[in-house]
Design an enzyme around this catalytic site. Structure first.
Site, PDB file in Angstrom:
ATOM      1  N   ASP A 501       6.343  -6.971  -1.822  1.00  0.00           N
ATOM      2  CA  ASP A 501       5.846  -5.823  -2.598  1.00  0.00           C
ATOM      3  C   ASP A 501       6.981  -4.811  -2.770  1.00  0.00           C
ATOM      4  O   ASP A 501       8.126  -5.092  -2.448  1.00  0.00           O
ATOM      5  CB  ASP A 501       4.641  -5.190  -1.889  1.00  0.00           C
ATOM      6  CG  ASP A 501       4.934  -4.861  -0.421  1.00  0.00           C
ATOM      7  OD1 ASP A 501       6.114  -4.985  -0.002  1.00  0.00           O
ATOM      8  OD2 ASP A 501       3.994  -4.490   0.292  1.00  0.00           O
ATOM      9  N   ASP A 502       6.674  -3.633  -3.279  1.00  0.00           N
ATOM     10  CA  ASP A 502       7.722  -2.652  -3.516  1.00  0.00           C
ATOM     11  C   ASP A 502       7.994  -1.802  -2.283  1.00  0.00           C
ATOM     12  O   ASP A 502       8.003  -0.577  -2.334  1.00  0.00           O
ATOM     13  CB  ASP A 502       7.362  -1.787  -4.721  1.00  0.00           C
ATOM     14  CG  ASP A 502       7.430  -2.600  -5.995  1.00  0.00           C
ATOM     15  OD1 ASP A 502       8.349  -3.419  -6.105  1.00  0.00           O
ATOM     16  OD2 ASP A 502       6.547  -2.440  -6.854  1.00  0.00           O
TER      17      ASP A 502
END
Ligand code: WT7
Length: 631
Positions: A501-502
């Site tokens: 994910d970020d």
């Protein structure tokens, strides 16, 4: 044991839980869970109805079994030669005094207390004192800025904030009380008023006369605590009553208040500590993590103390006064279990073996690694040079959310593979799923999920159960999704491959790209920002920021510095971008979505792997970015 733990979790965990002190035993059901969003609200409960207290189990229980005079904590100051130690009896007395004080100023069961302290003994003391009276501690890592601290204070509304005037780390001095002052000012402006700021005078760093003081709110720890009795009744709490909140970063929005409860967390941290480090009563254990992170909660404070262990708490920096400091400490205290992060291993590896070999390190028996995947070359150096090829390495994969180890070796029990966290811990059922959330068997790679609950799992996000469900349980219904990529080899070993994910992992610190971006765009001359992680030799990942300036503002080094400053001020120094890349425009799809995949390739200079750029609204921005790469 593993077979039993997954086929009969109730029997397995209740046998272990019975080794602790329970004022009242839990109800009929050992645990209850709904792990599937399609079946309604996500709910996890362990030992519900059981009444206990984790501070009692860490201290009183061990004292009653004869460990009162055993050293609980060896404290090693920043300056070599500055040290102290505390037995279990002494620790209990100090914890009780603080607990009595907190009660006296109106802290009740369920109230929050924010702790913003460096690695002084007072940090675990403060955590245990809160636990003793059923208050919920929220430790904020003392490297966070005033704004980040204020944000957390506003979210959890503590009655009391505990801090110290200043601390020395390496050759630097940090004025913590001033940071707390600004945070309290900011939160008060937003209507959240903290009654008491209890301040420990850390006189090795700064004299109290130099400290700015707000009368009526600020209290010197040393002025009040000694007046209180050294015994304090325990608040018996339900196993499912909250123990602490710890904020962590996600891929979007503000930090999440991860909530852990009492009973399951207690049983889980104690058990993981015992087995993953092959703990023996004669061990001296040192974990280099700060109590401001989950590692310091579970494996500096609770896990070891629940086992009656002797723990080293180190205030300073591992490269001060020189890069041999860690081994100096290992020899001084005869440390037998040493638990640290790959980033530290890599940074010391660069300095050369001679700083290690001049120390004996004979006491070492087990080594541990946590925070990010450990690259095989760092693993080998850790094993061969630090551990003289004698000490197994426990590469422990887990998260703030999981409370304790999830995938970890049992040292010596099975062959090691450098870089693999090996197999799941008791009670943990990891699965690897594909994009569609379908479980894949055997040798494969995909997304790492967990299929059923374990006692140490977090129960919710403070004030936002919906975000808890959408972030962790909705991506792949039926499973807890870790956010990590993973593969499994033909022998069943798990290999973690990093976040999908970020979220960026800088020196084992978790940083949301969205948080850094929002700090950058708060700069008046910044129009837009996109942040990605990029490989970094020592830190694992570095922070790489693409910045678009407001129309007409010229690029300059000063501006670059002030952009970095904004991030330091809003989040903390550890989140400062390593690189600011000027961006006349950002690669976006026609619907306006930033294509981070392309930015990651540009950041890592893999320019021949940009892939298809034809779907971009304006493909020419890519060439502009490449042209500015080294400006
Ligand atoms: C993320 C959790 C858990 C305490 C420290 C960090 C990464 C952590 C390992 C490991 C590979 C690891 C993961 C995870 N991570 N330990 N041994 N091997 N990756 O806690 O801040 O909650 O971060 O750290 O990416 O998701 P955290």
């Amino acid at each position: 044991m593993y077979q039993r733990s997954v086929h009969d979790p109730s029997g397995f965990w209740s046998d272990i839980a019975s080794e602790f002190y329970w004022r009242e035993k839990w109800g009929q059901q050992v645990y209850h869970e709904n792990f599937d969003v399609r079946k309604g609200k996500i709910k996890i409960e362990w030992f519900k109805g059981g009444m206990t207290n984790i501070c009692y189990n860490c201290l009183d229980r061990n004292i009653e079994s004869g460990k009162g005079d055993k050293t609980a904590i060896y404290w090693e100051g920043n300056e070599p030669g500055l040290d102290s130690s505390m037995t279990y009896n002494q620790l209990l007395a100090r914890v009780c005094q603080l607990a009595n004080y907190l009660k006296d100023v109106g802290v009740h069961k369920g109230d929050a207390v924010v702790i913003y302290l460096p690695m002084l003994m007072e940090l675990p003391i403060a955590m245990l004192a809160c636990a003793r009276i059923g208050a919920i501690h929220s430790v904020v890592f003392a490297g966070f800025s005033a704004e980040s601290l204020a944000q957390r204070i506003i979210d959890c509304r503590p009655k009391v904030v505990i801090t110290c005037n200043a601390v020395r780390r390496g050759s630097k001095i940090i004025y913590l009380k001033e940071i707390v002052d600004s945070a309290l000012l900011e939160s008060a402006q937003k209507g959240i008023v903290t009654d008491v700021c209890l301040t420990y005078e850390n006189d090795s760093a700064m004299k109290k006369e130099m400290t700015k003081w707000t009368k009526g709110r600020d209290i010197w720890w040393q002025d009040v605590i000694l007046k209180y009795p050294v015994t304090c009744d325990v608040e018996w709490v339900d196993a499912e009553d909250p123990l602490f909140l710890l904020y962590t970063s996600g891929s979007t929005g503000k930090p999440k208040g991860v909530l852990h409860t009492t009973g399951g967390y207690m049983v889980y941290t104690a058990t993981t500590f015992k087995y993953a480090f092959d703990y023996k009563p004669t061990d001296i254990y040192w974990c280099t993590a700060d109590c401001g992170w989950i590692t310091g909660h579970s494996y500096v404070t609770y896990g070891p103390l629940l086992n009656g262990a002797t723990v080293v708490v180190f205030e300073g920096a591992p490269n001060y006064p020189d890069v041999g400091r860690c081994w100096d400490i290992v020899d001084k205290y005869k440390v037998s279990i040493f638990y640290t992060a790959p980033t530290l291993v890599r940074s010391l590896m660069r300095e050369g073996d001679e700083h290690v070999s001049r120390y004996s390190r004979k006491s070492l028996r087990v080594l541990g690694s946590v925070g990010e995947p450990i690259n095989p070359s760092a693993w080998r150096w850790f094993f061969n040079v630090i551990g003289d090829a004698r000490c197994p390495i426990s590469d422990t994969w887990w998260q703030t959310e999981t409370g304790g180890f999830m995938i970890t070796p049992l040292p010596g029990a099975w062959p090691q593979k450098p870089g693999s966290a090996t197999f799941p811990f008791f009670g943990v059922q990891p699965v690897i799923v594909d994009e569609k959330g379908v479980e894949i068997e055997g040798e494969c790679s995909g997304y790492l999920c967990v299929k059923s609950s374990w006692p140490g799992a977090f129960r919710t996000l403070h004030g936002d159960h919906e975000r808890y469900e959408t972030t962790y349980f909705s991506a792949f219904p039926g499973y807890y999704f870790s956010g990590d990529g993973c593969s499994r080899d033909k022998d069943g070993y798990y290999w973690l491959t990093g976040r999908v994910d970020d979220v960026i992992n800088v020196s084992g610190h978790r940083i949301g790209t969205a948080e850094v971006e929002s700090a950058l765009v708060s700069h008046p001359q910044c129009a837009e920002a996109a942040v990605v992680g990029v490989e970094h030799e020592v830190k694992g990942q570095g922070i790489y920021a693409f910045v678009t300036l407001v129309e007409g503002v010229p690029y300059s080094d000063d501006l670059r510095k002030s952009l970095v400053m904004v991030v330091r001020n809003q989040i903390g120094a550890f989140a400062a971008p390593d690189k600011i890349h000027w961006a006349p425009g950002l690669p976006k799809t026609r619907s306006g979505k930033i294509m981070r995949r392309i930015l990651r390739k540009i950041a890592s200079r893999q320019l021949d792997e940009l892939g298809d750029t034809s779907t971009l609204a304006d493909p020419t921005v890519v060439d502009q970015l490449i042209a500015l790469a080294d400006c």
